[in-house]
Design a protein around this motif. Sequence first.
Motif, PDB file in Angstrom:
ATOM      1  N   ASP A  29       0.807  -1.218   0.000  1.00 30.65           N
ATOM      2  CA  ASP A  29       0.000   0.000   0.000  1.00 30.65           C
ATOM      3  C   ASP A  29       0.848   1.280   0.000  1.00 30.65           C
ATOM      4  O   ASP A  29       0.318   2.381  -0.089  1.00 30.65           O
ATOM      5  CB  ASP A  29      -0.940   0.020   1.212  1.00 30.65           C
ATOM      6  CG  ASP A  29      -1.986  -1.084   1.144  1.00 30.65           C
ATOM      7  OD1 ASP A  29      -2.399  -1.440   0.012  1.00 30.65           O
ATOM      8  OD2 ASP A  29      -2.374  -1.591   2.205  1.00 30.65           O
ATOM      9  N   TYR A  30       2.148   1.124   0.111  1.00 35.29           N
ATOM     10  CA  TYR A  30       3.070   2.268   0.080  1.00 35.29           C
ATOM     11  C   TYR A  30       3.096   2.813  -1.344  1.00 35.29           C
ATOM     12  O   TYR A  30       3.394   2.096  -2.296  1.00 35.29           O
ATOM     13  CB  TYR A  30       4.455   1.808   0.520  1.00 35.29           C
ATOM     14  CG  TYR A  30       5.490   2.887   0.673  1.00 35.29           C
ATOM     15  CD1 TYR A  30       5.396   3.861   1.660  1.00 35.29           C
ATOM     16  CD2 TYR A  30       6.609   2.925  -0.149  1.00 35.29           C
ATOM     17  CE1 TYR A  30       6.374   4.830   1.818  1.00 35.29           C
ATOM     18  CE2 TYR A  30       7.600   3.879  -0.004  1.00 35.29           C
ATOM     19  CZ  TYR A  30       7.473   4.834   0.993  1.00 35.29           C
ATOM     20  OH  TYR A  30       8.456   5.784   1.150  1.00 35.29           O
ATOM     21  N   GLU A  31       2.770   4.076  -1.493  1.00 37.82           N
ATOM     22  CA  GLU A  31       2.590   4.649  -2.828  1.00 37.82           C
ATOM     23  C   GLU A  31       3.725   5.596  -3.208  1.00 37.82           C
ATOM     24  O   GLU A  31       4.498   6.049  -2.368  1.00 37.82           O
ATOM     25  CB  GLU A  31       1.247   5.372  -2.888  1.00 37.82           C
ATOM     26  CG  GLU A  31       0.090   4.406  -2.699  1.00 37.82           C
ATOM     27  CD  GLU A  31      -1.261   5.049  -2.932  1.00 37.82           C
ATOM     28  OE1 GLU A  31      -1.315   6.243  -3.266  1.00 37.82           O
ATOM     29  OE2 GLU A  31      -2.254   4.330  -2.770  1.00 37.82           O
ATOM     30  N   GLU A  32       3.769   5.912  -4.485  1.00 41.49           N
ATOM     31  CA  GLU A  32       4.829   6.746  -5.032  1.00 41.49           C
ATOM     32  C   GLU A  32       4.890   8.123  -4.370  1.00 41.49           C
ATOM     33  O   GLU A  32       5.975   8.657  -4.118  1.00 41.49           O
ATOM     34  CB  GLU A  32       4.647   6.898  -6.543  1.00 41.49           C
ATOM     35  CG  GLU A  32       5.799   7.595  -7.212  1.00 41.49           C
ATOM     36  CD  GLU A  32       5.684   7.605  -8.726  1.00 41.49           C
ATOM     37  OE1 GLU A  32       6.181   8.578  -9.318  1.00 41.49           O
ATOM     38  OE2 GLU A  32       5.105   6.671  -9.299  1.00 41.49           O
ATOM     39  N   GLY A  33       3.746   8.697  -4.072  1.00 45.93           N
ATOM     40  CA  GLY A  33       3.723  10.001  -3.410  1.00 45.93           C
ATOM     41  C   GLY A  33       4.386   9.950  -2.050  1.00 45.93           C
ATOM     42  O   GLY A  33       5.090  10.887  -1.647  1.00 45.93           O
ATOM     43  N   GLU A  34       4.166   8.861  -1.324  1.00 44.00           N
ATOM     44  CA  GLU A  34       4.809   8.689  -0.021  1.00 44.00           C
ATOM     45  C   GLU A  34       6.318   8.527  -0.187  1.00 44.00           C
ATOM     46  O   GLU A  34       7.101   9.092   0.592  1.00 44.00           O
ATOM     47  CB  GLU A  34       4.225   7.467   0.690  1.00 44.00           C
ATOM     48  CG  GLU A  34       2.762   7.627   1.065  1.00 44.00           C
ATOM     49  CD  GLU A  34       2.151   6.320   1.522  1.00 44.00           C
ATOM     50  OE1 GLU A  34       1.847   6.226   2.726  1.00 44.00           O
ATOM     51  OE2 GLU A  34       1.993   5.414   0.674  1.00 44.00           O
ATOM     52  N   LEU A  35       6.717   7.771  -1.204  1.00 45.53           N
ATOM     53  CA  LEU A  35       8.144   7.603  -1.483  1.00 45.53           C
ATOM     54  C   LEU A  35       8.795   8.949  -1.793  1.00 45.53           C
ATOM     55  O   LEU A  35       9.883   9.252  -1.305  1.00 45.53           O
ATOM     56  CB  LEU A  35       8.354   6.633  -2.647  1.00 45.53           C
ATOM     57  CG  LEU A  35       9.790   6.470  -3.135  1.00 45.53           C
ATOM     58  CD1 LEU A  35      10.682   5.895  -2.043  1.00 45.53           C
ATOM     59  CD2 LEU A  35       9.831   5.594  -4.384  1.00 45.53           C
ATOM     60  N   GLN A  36       8.121   9.757  -2.586  1.00 44.16           N
ATOM     61  CA  GLN A  36       8.663  11.068  -2.941  1.00 44.16           C
ATOM     62  C   GLN A  36       8.898  11.917  -1.689  1.00 44.16           C
ATOM     63  O   GLN A  36       9.959  12.526  -1.523  1.00 44.16           O
ATOM     64  CB  GLN A  36       7.720  11.786  -3.895  1.00 44.16           C
ATOM     65  CG  GLN A  36       8.241  13.133  -4.330  1.00 44.16           C
ATOM     66  CD  GLN A  36       7.291  13.836  -5.283  1.00 44.16           C
ATOM     67  OE1 GLN A  36       6.127  13.474  -5.420  1.00 44.16           O
ATOM     68  NE2 GLN A  36       7.779  14.859  -5.938  1.00 44.16           N
TER      69      GLN A  36
END
Length: 83
Positions: A29-36
Amino acid sequence: MIQRHIILMNIQDAREQLEAIEKSLLDPDYEEGELQIDLAHAYHHLNYAWNIRNESDAALERHADEDFARWSRYPSEDIKSYP
């Protein structure tokens, strides 16, 4: 390097952030926006560690928002290429 203790603190904070990213990447559920956001946080600490290295104690004590922003930026003039 004048500010070794601040460099060390920021390297430790960057490492903690990177370790948190590693754990988060195991969550589907970890998304690209969170990674950014998380990578930006890690970069901030690394950039700050580099940019603050030769600042005087007096400069740190009297710093303004624009100093903090400058110390947080990627040091593109200092780090132009990788060997």
